[in-house]
Write a protein that holds these residues in place. Structure first.
Motif, PDB file in Angstrom:
ATOM      1  N   SER A 197      48.136  72.940   6.195  1.00 16.50           N
ATOM      2  CA  SER A 197      49.174  73.975   6.221  1.00 16.50           C
ATOM      3  C   SER A 197      49.931  73.940   7.542  1.00 16.50           C
ATOM      4  O   SER A 197      49.391  73.546   8.581  1.00 16.50           O
ATOM      5  CB  SER A 197      48.538  75.367   6.054  1.00 16.50           C
ATOM      6  OG  SER A 197      47.806  75.434   4.856  1.00 16.50           O
ATOM      7  N   GLY A 198      51.162  74.373   7.495  1.00 16.42           N
ATOM      8  CA  GLY A 198      51.968  74.445   8.718  1.00 16.42           C
ATOM      9  C   GLY A 198      51.381  75.436   9.696  1.00 16.42           C
ATOM     10  O   GLY A 198      50.882  76.495   9.301  1.00 16.42           O
ATOM     11  N   GLN A 199      51.446  75.092  10.988  1.00 17.52           N
ATOM     12  CA  GLN A 199      50.806  75.907  12.026  1.00 17.52           C
ATOM     13  C   GLN A 199      51.277  77.359  12.001  1.00 17.52           C
ATOM     14  O   GLN A 199      50.510  78.275  12.276  1.00 17.52           O
ATOM     15  CB  GLN A 199      51.098  75.303  13.411  1.00 17.52           C
ATOM     16  CG  GLN A 199      50.365  74.010  13.696  1.00 17.52           C
ATOM     17  CD  GLN A 199      48.899  74.246  14.053  1.00 17.52           C
ATOM     18  OE1 GLN A 199      48.493  75.365  14.272  1.00 17.52           O
ATOM     19  NE2 GLN A 199      48.125  73.174  14.081  1.00 17.52           N
ATOM     20  N   LYS A 200      52.533  77.584  11.667  1.00 19.79           N
ATOM     21  CA  LYS A 200      53.084  78.939  11.749  1.00 19.79           C
ATOM     22  C   LYS A 200      53.254  79.605  10.383  1.00 19.79           C
ATOM     23  O   LYS A 200      53.813  80.690  10.290  1.00 19.79           O
ATOM     24  CB  LYS A 200      54.436  78.898  12.470  1.00 19.79           C
ATOM     25  CG  LYS A 200      54.316  78.438  13.919  1.00 19.79           C
ATOM     26  CD  LYS A 200      55.668  78.462  14.612  1.00 19.79           C
ATOM     27  CE  LYS A 200      55.536  78.014  16.060  1.00 19.79           C
ATOM     28  NZ  LYS A 200      56.845  78.025  16.770  1.00 19.79           N
ATOM     29  N   SER A 201      52.766  78.977   9.336  1.00 23.22           N
ATOM     30  CA  SER A 201      52.949  79.550   7.992  1.00 23.22           C
ATOM     31  C   SER A 201      52.050  80.762   7.794  1.00 23.22           C
ATOM     32  O   SER A 201      50.997  80.891   8.419  1.00 23.22           O
ATOM     33  CB  SER A 201      52.655  78.504   6.918  1.00 23.22           C
ATOM     34  OG  SER A 201      51.273  78.256   6.837  1.00 23.22           O
ATOM     35  N   LEU A 202      52.486  81.653   6.881  1.00 23.97           N
ATOM     36  CA  LEU A 202      51.704  82.851   6.576  1.00 23.97           C
ATOM     37  C   LEU A 202      50.355  82.481   5.958  1.00 23.97           C
ATOM     38  O   LEU A 202      49.329  83.082   6.272  1.00 23.97           O
ATOM     39  CB  LEU A 202      52.492  83.755   5.617  1.00 23.97           C
ATOM     40  CG  LEU A 202      51.794  85.053   5.191  1.00 23.97           C
ATOM     41  CD1 LEU A 202      51.482  85.922   6.402  1.00 23.97           C
ATOM     42  CD2 LEU A 202      52.664  85.816   4.193  1.00 23.97           C
ATOM     43  N   ILE A 203      50.361  81.436   5.087  1.00 18.18           N
ATOM     44  CA  ILE A 203      49.111  80.995   4.460  1.00 18.18           C
ATOM     45  C   ILE A 203      48.141  80.495   5.513  1.00 18.18           C
ATOM     46  O   ILE A 203      46.943  80.794   5.474  1.00 18.18           O
ATOM     47  CB  ILE A 203      49.390  79.898   3.408  1.00 18.18           C
ATOM     48  CG1 ILE A 203      50.082  80.508   2.189  1.00 18.18           C
ATOM     49  CG2 ILE A 203      48.088  79.208   2.984  1.00 18.18           C
ATOM     50  CD1 ILE A 203      50.446  79.507   1.110  1.00 18.18           C
ATOM     51  N   ARG A 204      48.644  79.757   6.501  1.00 20.12           N
ATOM     52  CA  ARG A 204      47.788  79.240   7.575  1.00 20.12           C
ATOM     53  C   ARG A 204      47.102  80.397   8.317  1.00 20.12           C
ATOM     54  O   ARG A 204      45.904  80.338   8.608  1.00 20.12           O
ATOM     55  CB  ARG A 204      48.620  78.400   8.551  1.00 20.12           C
ATOM     56  CG  ARG A 204      47.884  77.920   9.804  1.00 20.12           C
ATOM     57  CD  ARG A 204      46.733  76.987   9.467  1.00 20.12           C
ATOM     58  NE  ARG A 204      46.045  76.535  10.650  1.00 20.12           N
ATOM     59  CZ  ARG A 204      46.143  75.300  11.148  1.00 20.12           C
ATOM     60  NH1 ARG A 204      46.917  74.405  10.547  1.00 20.12           N
ATOM     61  NH2 ARG A 204      45.472  74.958  12.213  1.00 20.12           N
ATOM     62  N   LYS A 205      47.830  81.459   8.571  1.00 18.40           N
ATOM     63  CA  LYS A 205      47.259  82.606   9.282  1.00 18.40           C
ATOM     64  C   LYS A 205      46.156  83.274   8.458  1.00 18.40           C
ATOM     65  O   LYS A 205      45.122  83.682   8.986  1.00 18.40           O
ATOM     66  CB  LYS A 205      48.359  83.612   9.621  1.00 18.40           C
ATOM     67  CG  LYS A 205      49.328  83.117  10.670  1.00 18.40           C
ATOM     68  CD  LYS A 205      50.428  84.126  10.930  1.00 18.40           C
ATOM     69  CE  LYS A 205      51.421  83.587  11.980  1.00 18.40           C
ATOM     70  NZ  LYS A 205      52.533  84.528  12.214  1.00 18.40           N
ATOM     71  N   LYS A 206      46.380  83.352   7.150  1.00 19.39           N
ATOM     72  CA  LYS A 206      45.368  83.959   6.268  1.00 19.39           C
ATOM     73  C   LYS A 206      44.096  83.108   6.241  1.00 19.39           C
ATOM     74  O   LYS A 206      42.978  83.629   6.276  1.00 19.39           O
ATOM     75  CB  LYS A 206      45.933  84.115   4.850  1.00 19.39           C
ATOM     76  CG  LYS A 206      47.028  85.174   4.718  1.00 19.39           C
ATOM     77  CD  LYS A 206      47.556  85.215   3.293  1.00 19.39           C
ATOM     78  CE  LYS A 206      48.694  86.216   3.152  1.00 19.39           C
ATOM     79  NZ  LYS A 206      48.231  87.617   3.241  1.00 19.39           N
ATOM     80  N   LEU A 207      44.283  81.784   6.179  1.00 23.92           N
ATOM     81  CA  LEU A 207      43.127  80.888   6.155  1.00 23.92           C
ATOM     82  C   LEU A 207      42.410  80.877   7.506  1.00 23.92           C
ATOM     83  O   LEU A 207      41.176  80.783   7.558  1.00 23.92           O
ATOM     84  CB  LEU A 207      43.567  79.480   5.760  1.00 23.92           C
ATOM     85  CG  LEU A 207      44.227  79.359   4.373  1.00 23.92           C
ATOM     86  CD1 LEU A 207      44.574  77.904   4.072  1.00 23.92           C
ATOM     87  CD2 LEU A 207      43.323  79.916   3.291  1.00 23.92           C
ATOM     88  N   ASP A 208      43.179  80.972   8.584  1.00 27.58           N
ATOM     89  CA  ASP A 208      42.571  81.093   9.916  1.00 27.58           C
ATOM     90  C   ASP A 208      41.633  82.297   9.972  1.00 27.58           C
ATOM     91  O   ASP A 208      40.527  82.221  10.524  1.00 27.58           O
ATOM     92  CB  ASP A 208      43.659  81.277  10.987  1.00 27.58           C
ATOM     93  CG  ASP A 208      44.368  79.979  11.348  1.00 27.58           C
ATOM     94  OD1 ASP A 208      43.827  78.904  11.023  1.00 27.58           O
ATOM     95  OD2 ASP A 208      45.455  80.049  11.945  1.00 27.58           O
ATOM     96  N   SER A 209      42.085  83.400   9.391  1.00 32.41           N
ATOM     97  CA  SER A 209      41.305  84.643   9.423  1.00 32.41           C
ATOM     98  C   SER A 209      39.972  84.478   8.707  1.00 32.41           C
ATOM     99  O   SER A 209      38.925  84.964   9.174  1.00 32.41           O
ATOM    100  CB  SER A 209      42.105  85.788   8.789  1.00 32.41           C
ATOM    101  OG  SER A 209      43.276  86.047   9.518  1.00 32.41           O
TER     102      SER A 209
END
Length: 272
Positions: A197-209
């Motif tokens: 996923s792109g570093q700044k994408s919303l999906i990336r942030k959700k998966l990071d969490s």
């Protein structure tokens, strides 16, 4: 007289996956009066071999794949015995909004068996949301108890002469490990999706969490973040979630295992 019990797929799968002593637990389960619905058996077949299972276990589990020794019930027979009117009443009463899944059919089966046999029935499920959904129904209808795989192991310990305390503790440790193994496999797949996923994408942030909550052992937050991504319309995420149908949002069974093991240090379980 045999004790009648109803069991669902997630409970059965996890017990049998840790049952490495020549299917010892399964053999003792068949000494009871075990009943399963058609839906539960179909869920069992679909999910038994998912999630990190080795070839030795696959060979062992193949021997009992048809669950001989259990009393299988057709879904239509379960519903016919109660009557369509009562099935609709029960679905409405408990607020069941999902499809007719194993927990619903198991609860309907338990109701029918309690009336047919004239005694209380124990339904074993490790699905805690399902326990919450059906507990009031079980109480008002005087069906019996809703318990989990830890309770089932404890019951087998005091009813079976050759079930030692060492075996009980080992099975409890293995059960806890099995639940965490499922979550660990899920997180690894989520991490692989995250890396694409792109570093700044919303999906990336959700998966990071999700990944961060798991590795920081914040399981309450982990459960919330997993619920959150269920709303995401992403093919890879949907495939990942569908591959883990019994993913525990919060491993309450693992917490219960810890509690029981601690209590066993204080007091033995009485058996004849």
């Amino acid at each position: 007289m045999k004790t009648p019990i109803v069991i669902d797929a997630c409970t059965l799968i996890n017990l049998l996956r840790i049952d490495e002593d020549d299917n010892y637990l399964y053999k003792h389960l068949t000494s009871l009066d075990v009943h399963i619905s058609e839906t539960v058996y179909n869920e069992f077949k679909a999910n038994l071999f998912k999630n990190a299972i080795d070839d030795t276990d696959k060979e062992r589990l193949n021997d009992i794949f048809s669950l001989p020794g259990f009393d299988h019930h057709k879904d239509e027979d379960i519903k016919r015995n109660l009557g369509n009117n009562w099935v609709e009443k029960i679905v409405s009463y408990v607020g069941h909004t999902k499809k007719q899944n194993g927990e619903l059919l198991s609860s309907l089966l338990a109701l029918g068996l309690s009336r047919e046999k004239g005694e209380k029935i124990c339904f074993y499920t490790d699905d805690y949301p399902a326990k919450d959904e059906f507990c009031k129904f079980f109480s008002i209808q005087q069906i019996g108890l809703i318990e989990d795989s830890v309770d089932l192991l404890l019951m087998l310990y005091w009813t079976e002469e050759d079930f030692s305390i060492q075996m009980l503790k080992r099975n409890l440790y293995d059960l806890r490990a099995e639940y965490y193994k499922v979550i660990d496999s899920f997180v690894k797949k989520i991490d692989a999706i995250r890396s694409k996923s792109g570093q700044k994408s919303l999906i990336r942030k959700k998966l990071d969490s999700i990944v961060n909550a798991f590795y920081s052992k914040n399981m309450n937050e982990f459960g919330k973040y997993v619920d959150d991504i269920r709303k995401v319309k992403d093919k890879d995420i949907k495939e990942c979630l569908s591959a883990f149908p019994y993913l525990p949002k919060e491993p309450k069974i693992a917490q219960k295992v810890d509690y029981v093991l601690k209590e066993l240090e204080e007091i033995d379980i009485f058996k004849l």
